[in-house]
Motif scaffolding. Structure first.
Motif, PDB file in Angstrom:
ATOM      1  N   ASN A  96     -41.837  -8.628  13.817  1.00  0.00           N
ATOM      2  CA  ASN A  96     -42.168  -9.757  14.737  1.00  0.00           C
ATOM      3  C   ASN A  96     -43.911  -9.544  14.630  1.00  0.00           C
ATOM      4  O   ASN A  96     -44.421 -10.599  14.528  1.00  0.00           O
ATOM      5  N   THR A  99     -45.010 -11.242  11.199  1.00  0.00           N
ATOM      6  CA  THR A  99     -45.095 -12.641  11.028  1.00  0.00           C
ATOM      7  C   THR A  99     -46.531 -13.023  11.175  1.00  0.00           C
ATOM      8  O   THR A  99     -47.012 -14.011  10.614  1.00  0.00           O
ATOM      9  N   SER A 102     -49.096 -14.000   7.809  1.00  0.00           N
ATOM     10  CA  SER A 102     -49.107 -15.387   7.072  1.00  0.00           C
ATOM     11  C   SER A 102     -50.480 -16.014   7.119  1.00  0.00           C
ATOM     12  O   SER A 102     -50.879 -16.790   6.188  1.00  0.00           O
ATOM     13  N   ARG A 145     -49.003  -9.345  18.454  1.00  0.00           N
ATOM     14  CA  ARG A 145     -48.578 -10.280  17.012  1.00  0.00           C
ATOM     15  C   ARG A 145     -49.952 -11.119  16.873  1.00  0.00           C
ATOM     16  O   ARG A 145     -50.251 -11.557  15.790  1.00  0.00           O
TER      17      ARG A 145
END
Length: 231
Positions: A96, A99, A102, A145
């Motif tokens: 998680n 991600t 990116s 995140r």
């Protein structure tokens, strides 16, 4: 860091935001408050690009931006932690977090130690699936995140919703830490009045998609804000 001028937003033929003007400054927490259904989450969606605004201007770090989709806003440095967290339940905690890579160059594809310093439980649970975490742990994962992307603007939508009191306290401490040690601006949508008011440098109260009152905490008394939120 962020300046909105006369922002509007529609869902179909229904106008939800009516000329919102506000700002969020680097090193400050701007709290957006109001009762249910006044447009707080819609405002966050408009800023983050997850729902296109209908009109008005958005200036980020001195740059006037057109209506950009969410991934373009993320590349511009906007990180959005939505209501409900929206972590990936079948991915591990580490996956998680990854991600968020990116938005970063390959040379920065690593989880900074600071993230685990802020959220030690995530370091312990790196190999656990996101869906196996408690609600409070998932909220911490969602914020972590977002921080992976190294944002200039952090948007937090109801981070205390459904969270146990000790985790609420930890999240408040993280927000205070980020305010004092980072170069980001933080916009916090929150129903928990004491949590929001105690953290706020600036306050914006919405009513029916419009700004009812706004100002710094030094210029708005607790009773003024509480009365506006209660109307």
């Amino acid at each position: 860091m962020l300046k909105l001028t006369d922002m509007t937003l529609h869902y179909g033929h229904s106008q939800i935001l009516n000329g919102i003007s506000m700002e969020a400054r680097q090193g400050e927490v701007t709290c957006v408050m109001g009762t249910n259904g006044v447009g707080k989450t819609s405002l966050m969606k408009a800023i983050s690009g997850t729902h296109p605004r209908s009109g008005g201007k958005l200036e980020l770090n001195g740059e006037q931006l057109g209506v950009l989709p969410a991934h373009r806003m993320a590349w511009k440095g906007v990180a959005y932690v939505p209501q409900g967290r929206e972590i990936f339940p079948l991915l591990t905690v580490r996956e998680n977090l990854e991600t968020g890579f990116s938005c970063l160059p390959v040379s920065e594809h690593f989880v900074p130690d600071e993230v685990f310093d802020l959220f030690p439980v995530l370091k312990q649970m790196q190999n656990r699936r996101g869906g196996d975490l408690s609600g409070g742990q998932q909220q911490q994962l969602a914020i972590a995140r977002a921080l992976i992307t190294k944002p200039n603007l952090l948007l937090l939508d109801e981070p205390t919703e459904g969270i146990q009191p000790n985790i609420i306290q930890q999240i408040g401490e993280v927000i205070r830490h980020l305010r004092t040690t980072s170069r980001m601006a933080i916009v916090l949508v929150e129903q928990y009045f004491d949590f929001a008011y105690d953290l706020a440098d600036r306050l914006v109260v919405l009513r029916r998609g419009e700004v009812m009152i706004k100002g710094t905490r030094d210029n708005l008394t607790r009773d003024q804000v509480l009365q506006a939120v209660s109307v």
